[in-house]
Structure formats: C-alpha cells, structure tokens
Design a protein around this motif. Sequence first.
Motif, PDB file in Angstrom:
ATOM      1  N   TYR A  15       0.846  -1.211   0.000  1.00 26.24           N
ATOM      2  CA  TYR A  15       0.000   0.000   0.000  1.00 26.24           C
ATOM      3  C   TYR A  15       0.874   1.252   0.000  1.00 26.24           C
ATOM      4  N   TYR A  16       1.967   1.212   0.762  1.00 24.13           N
ATOM      5  CA  TYR A  16       2.906   2.343   0.803  1.00 24.13           C
ATOM      6  C   TYR A  16       3.443   2.614  -0.603  1.00 24.13           C
ATOM      7  N   ARG A  17       3.789   1.541  -1.292  1.00 27.21           N
ATOM      8  CA  ARG A  17       4.347   1.697  -2.641  1.00 27.21           C
ATOM      9  C   ARG A  17       3.340   2.373  -3.568  1.00 27.21           C
ATOM     10  N   VAL A  20       2.801   6.259  -2.132  1.00 28.68           N
ATOM     11  CA  VAL A  20       3.812   7.328  -2.086  1.00 28.68           C
ATOM     12  C   VAL A  20       5.059   7.102  -2.936  1.00 28.68           C
ATOM     13  N   GLN A  21       5.244   5.929  -3.509  1.00 29.89           N
ATOM     14  CA  GLN A  21       6.506   5.719  -4.234  1.00 29.89           C
ATOM     15  C   GLN A  21       6.325   5.793  -5.743  1.00 29.89           C
ATOM     16  N   SER A  22       7.353   6.308  -6.416  1.00 31.10           N
ATOM     17  CA  SER A  22       7.350   6.317  -7.882  1.00 31.10           C
ATOM     18  C   SER A  22       8.788   6.125  -8.354  1.00 31.10           C
ATOM     19  N   ARG A  46      23.608   5.252  -4.980  1.00 34.07           N
ATOM     20  CA  ARG A  46      23.400   4.806  -3.592  1.00 34.07           C
ATOM     21  C   ARG A  46      22.071   5.376  -3.136  1.00 34.07           C
ATOM     22  N   GLU A  47      21.203   4.523  -2.637  1.00 34.51           N
ATOM     23  CA  GLU A  47      19.913   4.975  -2.124  1.00 34.51           C
ATOM     24  C   GLU A  47      19.997   4.949  -0.603  1.00 34.51           C
ATOM     25  N   ASP A  48      20.064   6.142   0.001  1.00 35.39           N
ATOM     26  CA  ASP A  48      20.117   6.218   1.466  1.00 35.39           C
ATOM     27  C   ASP A  48      18.714   6.094   2.039  1.00 35.39           C
ATOM     28  N   PHE A  49      18.594   5.570   3.243  1.00 35.12           N
ATOM     29  CA  PHE A  49      17.277   5.346   3.890  1.00 35.12           C
ATOM     30  C   PHE A  49      16.405   4.549   2.915  1.00 35.12           C
ATOM     31  N   CYS A  50      16.961   3.490   2.349  1.00 35.55           N
ATOM     32  CA  CYS A  50      16.331   2.861   1.169  1.00 35.55           C
ATOM     33  C   CYS A  50      15.080   2.074   1.482  1.00 35.55           C
ATOM     34  N   GLY A  51      14.837   1.713   2.744  1.00 38.56           N
ATOM     35  CA  GLY A  51      13.636   0.934   3.076  1.00 38.56           C
ATOM     36  C   GLY A  51      13.583  -0.340   2.238  1.00 38.56           C
ATOM     37  N   LEU A  73      18.731   1.100   8.113  1.00 42.86           N
ATOM     38  CA  LEU A  73      18.981   0.545   9.455  1.00 42.86           C
ATOM     39  C   LEU A  73      18.082  -0.638   9.776  1.00 42.86           C
ATOM     40  N   ASP A  74      16.890  -0.636   9.162  1.00 45.37           N
ATOM     41  CA  ASP A  74      15.834  -1.538   9.615  1.00 45.37           C
ATOM     42  C   ASP A  74      15.784  -2.809   8.758  1.00 45.37           C
ATOM     43  N   PRO A  75      15.960  -3.976   9.377  1.00 46.87           N
ATOM     44  CA  PRO A  75      15.944  -5.212   8.586  1.00 46.87           C
ATOM     45  C   PRO A  75      14.575  -5.526   7.991  1.00 46.87           C
ATOM     46  N   GLN A 101      22.474  -3.385   5.800  1.00 44.43           N
ATOM     47  CA  GLN A 101      21.731  -2.993   6.996  1.00 44.43           C
ATOM     48  C   GLN A 101      22.703  -2.214   7.868  1.00 44.43           C
ATOM     49  N   ALA A 102      22.623  -0.889   7.785  1.00 45.19           N
ATOM     50  CA  ALA A 102      23.609  -0.031   8.449  1.00 45.19           C
ATOM     51  C   ALA A 102      23.036   1.373   8.546  1.00 45.19           C
ATOM     52  N   SER A 103      23.734   2.214   9.322  1.00 45.61           N
ATOM     53  CA  SER A 103      23.339   3.620   9.383  1.00 45.61           C
ATOM     54  C   SER A 103      24.025   4.375   8.253  1.00 45.61           C
ATOM     55  N   VAL A 104      23.311   5.309   7.660  1.00 49.87           N
ATOM     56  CA  VAL A 104      23.917   6.147   6.621  1.00 49.87           C
ATOM     57  C   VAL A 104      25.044   7.005   7.199  1.00 49.87           C
ATOM     58  N   ALA A 117      18.548  10.524  -1.415  1.00 47.72           N
ATOM     59  CA  ALA A 117      17.894  10.324  -0.103  1.00 47.72           C
ATOM     60  C   ALA A 117      16.497  10.895  -0.261  1.00 47.72           C
ATOM     61  N   LEU A 118      15.535  10.012  -0.565  1.00 53.26           N
ATOM     62  CA  LEU A 118      14.215  10.512  -0.973  1.00 53.26           C
ATOM     63  C   LEU A 118      13.123  10.170   0.036  1.00 53.26           C
ATOM     64  N   ASN A 119      11.955  10.700  -0.282  1.00 47.40           N
ATOM     65  CA  ASN A 119      10.808  10.647   0.637  1.00 47.40           C
ATOM     66  C   ASN A 119      11.143  11.310   1.976  1.00 47.40           C
ATOM     67  N   PHE A 120      11.930  12.371   1.880  1.00 43.71           N
ATOM     68  CA  PHE A 120      12.148  13.308   2.994  1.00 43.71           C
ATOM     69  C   PHE A 120      12.826  12.673   4.208  1.00 43.71           C
ATOM     70  N   TYR A 123      14.763  14.343   7.085  1.00 42.15           N
ATOM     71  CA  TYR A 123      14.050  15.198   8.049  1.00 42.15           C
ATOM     72  C   TYR A 123      14.109  14.597   9.465  1.00 42.15           C
ATOM     73  N   LEU A 124      14.545  13.329   9.559  1.00 45.95           N
ATOM     74  CA  LEU A 124      14.659  12.740  10.901  1.00 45.95           C
ATOM     75  C   LEU A 124      15.837  13.313  11.668  1.00 45.95           C
ATOM     76  N   PHE A 125      16.785  13.947  10.975  1.00 51.13           N
ATOM     77  CA  PHE A 125      17.870  14.632  11.680  1.00 51.13           C
ATOM     78  C   PHE A 125      17.342  16.000  12.108  1.00 51.13           C
ATOM     79  N   ASP A 208       8.667  11.295  12.746  1.00 48.34           N
ATOM     80  CA  ASP A 208       8.890  12.369  13.710  1.00 48.34           C
ATOM     81  C   ASP A 208      10.016  13.225  13.124  1.00 48.34           C
ATOM     82  N   TRP A 209       9.657  14.355  12.540  1.00 49.17           N
ATOM     83  CA  TRP A 209      10.593  15.080  11.689  1.00 49.17           C
ATOM     84  C   TRP A 209      10.787  16.534  12.100  1.00 49.17           C
ATOM     85  N   ARG A 210      11.847  17.115  11.582  1.00 52.90           N
ATOM     86  CA  ARG A 210      12.010  18.564  11.597  1.00 52.90           C
ATOM     87  C   ARG A 210      11.776  19.058  10.170  1.00 52.90           C
TER      88      ARG A 210
HETATM   89  C1  LIG Z   1      10.607   7.580   5.378  1.00 54.86           C
HETATM   90  S1  LIG Z   1      11.324   5.951   5.286  1.00 54.86           S
HETATM   91  C2  LIG Z   1      11.806   6.058   3.598  1.00 54.86           C
HETATM   92  C3  LIG Z   1      12.022   4.765   2.915  1.00 54.86           C
HETATM   93  C4  LIG Z   1      12.331   4.888   1.418  1.00 54.86           C
HETATM   94  N1  LIG Z   1      13.408   5.830   1.152  1.00 54.86           N
HETATM   95  C5  LIG Z   1      11.129   5.283   0.633  1.00 54.86           C
HETATM   96  O1  LIG Z   1      11.190   6.183  -0.158  1.00 54.86           O
HETATM   97  O2  LIG Z   1      10.099   4.700   0.772  1.00 54.86           O
HETATM   98  C6  LIG Z   1      12.806   6.210   6.204  1.00 54.86           C
HETATM   99  C7  LIG Z   1      13.744   5.017   6.306  1.00 54.86           C
HETATM  100  O3  LIG Z   1      14.957   5.467   6.914  1.00 54.86           O
HETATM  101  C8  LIG Z   1      15.506   4.421   7.697  1.00 54.86           C
HETATM  102  N2  LIG Z   1      16.505   5.021   8.616  1.00 54.86           N
HETATM  103  C9  LIG Z   1      16.304   5.819   9.682  1.00 54.86           C
HETATM  104  N3  LIG Z   1      17.481   6.231  10.202  1.00 54.86           N
HETATM  105  C10 LIG Z   1      18.458   5.693   9.419  1.00 54.86           C
HETATM  106  C11 LIG Z   1      19.874   5.756   9.423  1.00 54.86           C
HETATM  107  N4  LIG Z   1      20.549   6.472  10.331  1.00 54.86           N
HETATM  108  N5  LIG Z   1      20.550   5.069   8.483  1.00 54.86           N
HETATM  109  C12 LIG Z   1      19.895   4.344   7.543  1.00 54.86           C
HETATM  110  N6  LIG Z   1      18.554   4.257   7.489  1.00 54.86           N
HETATM  111  C13 LIG Z   1      17.837   4.917   8.412  1.00 54.86           C
HETATM  112  C14 LIG Z   1      14.288   3.790   8.336  1.00 54.86           C
HETATM  113  O4  LIG Z   1      14.556   2.463   8.760  1.00 54.86           O
HETATM  114  C15 LIG Z   1      13.261   3.870   7.190  1.00 54.86           C
HETATM  115  O5  LIG Z   1      13.256   2.693   6.427  1.00 54.86           O
END
Ligand SMILES: C[S@@+](CC[C@H](N)C(=O)[O-])C[C@H]1O[C@@H](n2cnc3c(N)ncnc32)[C@H](O)[C@@H]1O
Length: 266
Positions: A15-17, A20-22, A46-51, A73-75, A101-104, A117-120, A123-125, A208-210
């Motif tokens: 449903y998310y795809r 909100v995804q394209s 490289r796709e950061d926060f790639c989900g 980060l999330d498996p 599976q790592a932190s960016v 780094a898409l879908n905002f 903003y978690l920073f 939870d964003w800024r």
């Molecule tokens: C808003 S979702 C976006 C997912 C994907 N980019 C998309 O467009 O659907 C944010 C993702 O960031 C990941 N995330 C949060 N902090 C992270 C970090 N420090 N390093 C890598 N991923 C992180 C979460 O696990 C989550 O999957």
Amino acid sequence: MKRRKSAREFDKYAYYRKAVQSPEMDCEFISDTYKELRGTRPRVLREDFCGTFAICCEWVRSHKDNKAIGIDLDPEPLNYGRQNYLTELKPVQQARLKTYQASVLTAQVPKVDVIAALNFSFYLFKSRLMLRHYFKQALRGLKGKGLLIVDCFGGPSCMEAQEDKTKIGGFLYFWEQKNFNPITHEALFHIHFKRKGEAKREKVFTYDWRMWSIAEIREIMMEAGFTRTHCYWEGTKRNGDGNGEFKRAEDGEECDAWVSYVVGEA
Ligand SMILES: C[S@@+](CC[C@H](N)C(=O)[O-])C[C@H]1O[C@@H](n2cnc3c(N)ncnc32)[C@H](O)[C@@H]1O
C-alpha cells in the motif's frame, strides 16, 4: 522465497508503494539531473534510507551498466524488498545490486556517482549539527563529480495540523500531520490506510521530523563541503497544481504546499 499473499492480507509496504513511491520517475529525475549538471549519465547509485529499496531495483533494471547500493537501518523493509522486489529482477540485474543494513552515518560502502535520499527521510535529523554530519558523510561517499539529491516539502499548509485523504485504486490513503511546533519546526506525521469494508488502519507509518527549509538545506550542504547547490522547483499546470516537472530555479512561486529537490555537487 516469495510468499503468496491471501487477497485480504494487509501488506503495508504494498500500500505504501502504491500511495507514495514512484521509483521510475525518481530514477529518471536522478539520471537526467546528473546528465544536465555533469554531461554524462550516472551509473552507480546509492539509495540512502532505502527501506524496501524500490529505487535501487528500478535503477539496475533500467540500464545494463547500472549498479545500486541501498542502505537502511531496519531489517524489516530490507527483507521485504529482498522477498518482493529483488525476486522480480533477472539474476544479472540482482548481481548489480547490494543492500546494507547499516546507518547512513557510518556505513562503509564503495563510492558512487549519485546518492539519493528521498521521501524526505533526512528530516529525521533534527539539529543542524546532525544534518551537517549526514551531509559530510554523504559527500565522503561520492566520487569526484558526484551528486547528492534530496527531496523536501513545505509551505504554509505544512505548518498546521491537518489530514489529506486520497483515493487510490480501491483504498484510501491518509497523510496526517499531527502537529507543528513553530519554535522547533518539529512535526509528527502518520500514514493511515482504509480498505473498503474495513476499519481505518491507523498509524501504519509514523515520522517524527524537523521541517527543514530549502535555504537551510542548501546552506548546510555548503557547510558540509559541497561546492554548489541547486534547487529544482516544480512547474505549474493551468489549474495551479504541480505538473511533475522539476527545473532548476532560484525564484519559487508562493504556494500552499510544495515538493522540491535540492542537489549538492561534490
Ligand atoms: C521515510 S522511510 C523512507 C524509505 C524509502 N526511502 C522510501 O522512499 O520509501 C525512512 C527510512 O529510513 C531508515 N533510517 C532511519 N534512520 C536511518 C539511518 N541512520 N541510516 C539508515 N537508514 C535509516 C528507516 O529504517 C526507514 O526505512
């Protein structure tokens, strides 16, 4: 192995795809922007926060020389992507895609042409310090002519609690902004879904964003060491809605809600 889902099973990532995804449009924008700024097509993304790494999958599918790296980060979404999207690719395409599976902020991965780094997600920073740290790490991950591409959104309507409802092929998608703190620019968002004949499924995803402004994002990219930044602003249809075409601009039209891209050049 891909598991067969019963028709009524609720698959939140499917449903998310749809909502909100394209990935095809994202890959086109990434490739065209690099071509515009660098004169050639990028090959390593490289796709950061790639989900569920849908963009990585589309990237390797779209050209035989394309390679992709996804970091999250999330498996849970990573495993979903492996079971549902990776399996749709040919083995030769799968071989050009790697997920971590790592932190960016700390991932040790090969350098790339473009980081998206898409879908905002950034903003978690919530502090300038953390966002600058992320942008510095991204810059270290880029080749000499690399680009960092992020998207962002804002406008007066994103500075108050509200809920948008969109009907998408047989279900309702809700984007709820729970609040906005004018002092910190922090805001809480939820995605809800409702299928016909069922109760609304609340808070399927929460963020939870800024709320960063384009000016702040560009300044912080420069502080992190990027040499130039650009804003890609969306054109407008006759009825005033966005037309889905983003062009480099320094002067944006006032609007209630906008989505834009910011690009940093290494
Ligand atoms: C808003 S979702 C976006 C997912 C994907 N980019 C998309 O467009 O659907 C944010 C993702 O960031 C990941 N995330 C949060 N902090 C992270 C970090 N420090 N390093 C890598 N991923 C992180 C979460 O696990 C989550 O999957």
